[in-house]
Structure formats: C-alpha cells, structure tokens
Design an enzyme around this catalytic site. Sequence first.
Site, PDB file in Angstrom:
ATOM      1  N   HIS A  55      44.349  45.056  41.634  1.00 18.09           N
ATOM      2  CA  HIS A  55      44.312  43.723  42.254  1.00 18.09           C
ATOM      3  C   HIS A  55      45.186  42.777  41.444  1.00 18.09           C
ATOM      4  O   HIS A  55      45.668  43.120  40.380  1.00 18.09           O
ATOM      5  CB  HIS A  55      42.874  43.211  42.402  1.00 18.09           C
ATOM      6  CG  HIS A  55      42.174  42.920  41.110  1.00 18.09           C
ATOM      7  ND1 HIS A  55      41.839  43.903  40.204  1.00 18.09           N
ATOM      8  CD2 HIS A  55      41.739  41.756  40.558  1.00 18.09           C
ATOM      9  CE1 HIS A  55      41.234  43.354  39.170  1.00 18.09           C
ATOM     10  NE2 HIS A  55      41.161  42.055  39.354  1.00 18.09           N
ATOM     11  N   HIS A  57      44.952  39.918  39.751  1.00 19.61           N
ATOM     12  CA  HIS A  57      44.628  39.049  38.612  1.00 19.61           C
ATOM     13  C   HIS A  57      45.534  39.328  37.414  1.00 19.61           C
ATOM     14  O   HIS A  57      45.884  40.469  37.119  1.00 19.61           O
ATOM     15  CB  HIS A  57      43.160  39.198  38.216  1.00 19.61           C
ATOM     16  CG  HIS A  57      42.233  38.535  39.195  1.00 19.61           C
ATOM     17  ND1 HIS A  57      40.900  38.854  39.300  1.00 19.61           N
ATOM     18  CD2 HIS A  57      42.462  37.552  40.110  1.00 19.61           C
ATOM     19  CE1 HIS A  57      40.342  38.095  40.248  1.00 19.61           C
ATOM     20  NE2 HIS A  57      41.271  37.308  40.755  1.00 19.61           N
ATOM     21  N   ASP A  59      45.163  39.438  34.246  1.00 21.96           N
ATOM     22  CA  ASP A  59      44.788  40.366  33.169  1.00 21.96           C
ATOM     23  C   ASP A  59      44.914  41.830  33.611  1.00 21.96           C
ATOM     24  O   ASP A  59      44.617  42.738  32.838  1.00 21.96           O
ATOM     25  CB  ASP A  59      43.377  40.052  32.625  1.00 21.96           C
ATOM     26  CG  ASP A  59      42.290  40.197  33.671  1.00 21.96           C
ATOM     27  OD1 ASP A  59      42.546  39.887  34.852  1.00 21.96           O
ATOM     28  OD2 ASP A  59      41.173  40.631  33.318  1.00 21.96           O
ATOM     29  N   HIS A  60      45.385  42.054  34.844  1.00 25.55           N
ATOM     30  CA  HIS A  60      45.660  43.411  35.330  1.00 25.55           C
ATOM     31  C   HIS A  60      47.136  43.612  35.637  1.00 25.55           C
ATOM     32  O   HIS A  60      47.578  44.739  35.842  1.00 25.55           O
ATOM     33  CB  HIS A  60      44.839  43.701  36.585  1.00 25.55           C
ATOM     34  CG  HIS A  60      43.358  43.647  36.339  1.00 25.55           C
ATOM     35  ND1 HIS A  60      42.551  44.747  36.313  1.00 25.55           N
ATOM     36  CD2 HIS A  60      42.555  42.585  36.053  1.00 25.55           C
ATOM     37  CE1 HIS A  60      41.299  44.386  36.026  1.00 25.55           C
ATOM     38  NE2 HIS A  60      41.288  43.071  35.867  1.00 25.55           N
ATOM     39  N   HIS A 113      35.722  41.323  44.960  1.00 33.20           N
ATOM     40  CA  HIS A 113      36.221  40.616  43.777  1.00 33.20           C
ATOM     41  C   HIS A 113      37.478  39.827  44.161  1.00 33.20           C
ATOM     42  O   HIS A 113      37.579  38.633  43.885  1.00 33.20           O
ATOM     43  CB  HIS A 113      36.501  41.626  42.677  1.00 33.20           C
ATOM     44  CG  HIS A 113      37.061  41.038  41.422  1.00 33.20           C
ATOM     45  ND1 HIS A 113      36.316  40.241  40.583  1.00 33.20           N
ATOM     46  CD2 HIS A 113      38.283  41.138  40.852  1.00 33.20           C
ATOM     47  CE1 HIS A 113      37.070  39.874  39.555  1.00 33.20           C
ATOM     48  NE2 HIS A 113      38.257  40.396  39.697  1.00 33.20           N
ATOM     49  N   ASP A 130      38.126  45.854  38.907  1.00 32.33           N
ATOM     50  CA  ASP A 130      37.019  44.932  38.637  1.00 32.33           C
ATOM     51  C   ASP A 130      35.957  44.982  39.740  1.00 32.33           C
ATOM     52  O   ASP A 130      35.270  43.993  39.989  1.00 32.33           O
ATOM     53  CB  ASP A 130      37.540  43.493  38.515  1.00 32.33           C
ATOM     54  CG  ASP A 130      38.249  43.251  37.194  1.00 32.33           C
ATOM     55  OD1 ASP A 130      38.261  44.162  36.343  1.00 32.33           O
ATOM     56  OD2 ASP A 130      38.815  42.149  37.025  1.00 32.33           O
ATOM     57  N   HIS A 168      37.177  46.953  32.287  1.00 29.42           N
ATOM     58  CA  HIS A 168      36.667  46.077  31.221  1.00 29.42           C
ATOM     59  C   HIS A 168      35.563  46.745  30.403  1.00 29.42           C
ATOM     60  O   HIS A 168      34.795  47.560  30.928  1.00 29.42           O
ATOM     61  CB  HIS A 168      36.093  44.779  31.807  1.00 29.42           C
ATOM     62  CG  HIS A 168      37.138  43.831  32.290  1.00 29.42           C
ATOM     63  ND1 HIS A 168      37.826  42.984  31.450  1.00 29.42           N
ATOM     64  CD2 HIS A 168      37.625  43.603  33.535  1.00 29.42           C
ATOM     65  CE1 HIS A 168      38.677  42.256  32.157  1.00 29.42           C
ATOM     66  NE2 HIS A 168      38.579  42.614  33.423  1.00 29.42           N
TER      67      HIS A 168
HETATM   68 ZN   LIG Z   1      39.914  40.602  38.287  1.00 30.88          ZN
END
Ligand SMILES: [Zn+2]
Length: 256
Positions: A55, A57, A59-60, A113, A130, A168
């Site tokens: 996805h 985001h 941090d990915h 998410h 996530d 995570h």
């Molecule tokens: Zn995320």
Amino acid sequence: MHIEPIQAFEDNYIWALRGKGPAGQVALVDPGEATPVLRYLERSRERLCAILVTHRHGDHTGGIAELLARYPVPVYGPALEAADIVTHPLTDGARLVLPALGIEFEVMHLPGHTLGHIAYYRPGMLFCGDTLFGAGCGRVFEGTLEQMHASLARIAALPSATQIYCAHEYTQSCLRFARLVEPDNPAIAARIDYVDRLRAASEPSVPAKLTEELATNPFLRWDSPAVIAAATARLGHAPATHAETFAAIRIWRDTL
Ligand SMILES: [Zn+2]
C-alpha cells in the site's frame, strides 16, 4: 524460498526474498527506507530484481525512488493507489510471477487500512503489509470497519499453517491489548511469554503462523465467546454480526 527481515525505522520490516532462481537475486516487500536495503545488498552481494508494494504509505514506499536510481526494477503494487510509484498494477486474483526468483504469488485485495491495500499469497506464506499484525491489525484509515472485517476474514480462511509476514514489530503491544480483551485466554499468556523472550534477545516476533493468530489475535476471534462478551460490554448490547464484534474491538483499541 529464503526470507529475511531488513529492519527499517523504529519498527518496520522490509522483507527480502530469495528464491530458486539464479543466485544473487533478491526481491523486496515494502521498502520504506533505502539505506538499510542498500547496506543489506552490499553485504550480501545480491542484486535487486523486483519491488513489491502492499500500500502507498510512506513507511512502505519511501525508499523506492532511491533504490530505482540504482536498480531500475519493476515495482509491483496495488492498482488502486500509488500510481506514481507502481509500474505493474495488480488487482485481486492476479498472479504475480517473479522469474528471477522462480516463484509466484496470488494477489489479494484487502481494503480497510487503505482502500487499495493488497497482499501477496503463496502456499505457506502471506505478505500482508499493515492489514494483520502479530496479535493485532492495522488501523482502518480509509475503508470501513466492515471492509476491514471482510479482508481479515479472507486471511482467516487461508490454510492455518500460513506464515503471516506483516510489516511491523507491534506484537508486544498488540498482545497486551489482546489480554485486555481476553484475560483468561491461556494462548495469549503463553504468546506474551514467548514474544517477550524473543524481543529481549532482539529477535523478530514475526512471522507467526495463522493458527497462532487465530488463537490469540482479538481481531480474528469474532466468534470467540470471550471476545463477543467484551464487544457486548463495549456496545451495551449483543453484536448482531461478526463484523459488529470486530468493529467494537477495533474502536476500543483506537480509544486507548
Ligand atoms: Zn500503512
């Protein structure tokens, strides 16, 4: 297939996959940061052959531009988001073949998410970003709680030996919430001991088998009497559906 976690930021895992293909080729899932990946590739003397995104985001995906400058590889990802990054958009049911690794995945669209969130499944493993965590699940930012429940129900229906590779290291804090929901579940107490020992030794607590999640994860246990009782106490009435049980537990978690 050989799979290794590359640690990024505080508590992200970038998964590095090596298959049966020619030696020295590696694919990454969700490289949020480039520096630890470049260090890893230098040390292992491997070449990047593909990037898989669950996805959009940051941090990915945050490391992708820098990695592409060095390794111009295909970027597989959700068809519904991250169009500026993804070169090979994937929809539910798509087959992703990675010839350099000699492996293939089936794509699952798992909204909740984010609306476009996808996961990568092959027998024995799921890279779920996530959506599901060790003893927890992602926050529902874009989809509805019903959508997230339906996505988690699809994961719950996979073969129980499936290893869940989430993005995570949240298992310890998720387990403490799980214990709050189900104080008398011995599987949760046992997992807390086990994960505390792993973390004390700086070992990752993931992946875990789906069986373990089904026994300890309150976001997959909507048919457990104890979880239904907890949801009833939150709602002030008995939940009418599994989705309503899930929603009550997810909203509770968000208030903590
Ligand atoms: Zn995320």
